[in-house]
Design an enzyme around this catalytic site. Sequence first.
Site, PDB file in Angstrom:
ATOM      1  N   SER A 193       0.814  -1.270  -0.053  1.00 48.88           N
ATOM      2  CA  SER A 193       0.068  -0.003   0.098  1.00 48.88           C
ATOM      3  C   SER A 193       0.938   1.298  -0.114  1.00 48.88           C
ATOM      4  CB  SER A 193      -1.009  -0.019   1.089  1.00 48.88           C
ATOM      5  OG  SER A 193      -1.934  -0.837   1.013  1.00 48.88           O
ATOM      6  N   LYS A 245      -0.101   3.791  -2.622  1.00 43.55           N
ATOM      7  CA  LYS A 245      -1.270   4.711  -2.446  1.00 43.55           C
ATOM      8  C   LYS A 245      -0.432   6.106  -2.367  1.00 43.55           C
ATOM      9  CE  LYS A 245      -4.135   1.365  -0.843  1.00 43.55           C
ATOM     10  NZ  LYS A 245      -4.654   0.626   0.476  1.00 43.55           N
ATOM     11  N   SER A 288      -5.942   2.951   4.970  1.00 50.12           N
ATOM     12  CA  SER A 288      -5.406   2.301   3.783  1.00 50.12           C
ATOM     13  C   SER A 288      -6.677   1.720   2.863  1.00 50.12           C
ATOM     14  CB  SER A 288      -4.287   1.334   4.258  1.00 50.12           C
ATOM     15  OG  SER A 288      -3.581   0.829   3.102  1.00 50.12           O
TER      16      SER A 288
END
Length: 404
Positions: free
Chosen positions: A79, A82, A143
Site C-alpha cells: 500500500s 497509494k 489504507s
Amino acid sequence: MKKARLKKVGLTFLTMLLTLGPLTRVQAQAQDQIPQENTGEVSQEQTKKVTAKAAVMIDAQTGQILYQKNSRQLLPVASLTKILTLDVLMEDIKAGKLKWNQKITASKPVAKMADDWRFSNVPLVAGQQYTVKSLIESMMIVSADGSTEALAIADAGSTAAFNKKMQKVAHEAGVTDAKIYNMIGLSNGELGEMKLKGVDKDVENGFSAYDMALISRHLITKYPEVLDITKQPLVNFTVSPGNDYMMENINYMLDKMPYAPKNGKMDGLKTGKTDAAGYCFVGTGMFANRRVITVVLNVPDEYQNQFIVTQNMINKVMDKQQPITFEDTKTLPKKYQTTTIAGKKVTLKAEAKTVWLPKNTDINKIKAKVNWDKKSNQADTSAGHLMLFPEKSQPVTINLQVAK
C-alpha cells in the site's frame, strides 16, 4: 493473506470515540495488519537494528541521503503505492480535473472490493456517493483499498488509464525503473474486474526504497497540504446516512501514538503490507528542525516492527550526524573563502544550503575540491561548486558565489 486481528483502542481514543457518539466498529485490516496490543515498549536489542530488507532516509528539502541499505533494490511495496496514487490525484485536483467536494458513486465492483475482508477497507455501499476528500482520507488513514479503486476509476476510467498517469508522475519524481500494475499495491489478480488484461495475476508493483523516498518527496514538496490529512489521529467516515464510523490512523509513529519518536515529530505518511512485501512504512516528520523522509521495506515479524526499525534508522542518523547551514563566507573552509578570478582576488560565499555532516566535524579538515564554472574567469557571480567528502558520509555539494 492472514485475516487481521481487531485492534484494541487506547484509553485516549476510546474517550474521544465515546464523546463523538455511536459509530460502527472499524473494519478489520488484513492488508495493513494491526497488532492486538501496542505498548510502545521496545527491548534494548530492538533499539539497535535496521532489520528491513531495504531502507533509506533522506532530507526532504535537499534530497541528501542520510542512511541507506539496499536502497535501489526493486521490491513489492504493497500500500505504499497509494502515495503515488495520491500524487496523481493531487495533480488532477490542482488542475481542476477533480474537486475535493466532488461526489463519486461507488460501483458494484468497487463496493465488492471494499467489502472483502482480506483487504484494508472502509465499507462502501454500491450506489452511495462519497466525496473525493472522504475517500482520500480513508485511503491514507486506514489504507482503504475500495476507496483507492473508486478514486482511480473516477479519475481515469480504468486501471490501465490510471497506470499511465502513475507512470508519468513517477517519472516527474525521478523514478524510472518502477514496475507499476495498479493503484492499490495488491497483486493484479486481487483486483478482480479491475485487473489488467494480459498480465499475470500474481504480479505486484515493484519500487525501490529510494523510489518511494523520491515519490514521497515529490508529493509533500508540491502538495504539503496532504500532511494535514495524514497527521490526523481520528477521522469520521460516513458509510451511508446515519451510518458512520471513526477511522483510527494506523501510522503509530504520529504524535502521542504508541511509537511516536522522542527526538522528533512525525506527521505522515503511509503503511503497507502484503505477504510478498512484508511490513513497509514511509514516514515523514521534523527532526533537528529538518523535514526528513524515511522508508523501510519488508520488515519481518510483527506490525509494530516497521515503526521500531524506522526509529532505529533515525537514531543511527541523529547519533552520528547533524545539519549544518552554509550561508556566508565564514561557514566555508578557510581554503575556499577566497580565490583569484581574472587576476583579481575575490571573496567567496556559500549559497544558502543546509547539509547533514558527521558530528564534531572540523570543516577545515574535510576532504574537498572545487569545480569552477567556465564563466568564473569573468568574475561571474556564480563561481563554482564546492564538493565536500566527509568520512563515512555521502558527498555534499555547496554552490559558491562571488561576494559583492
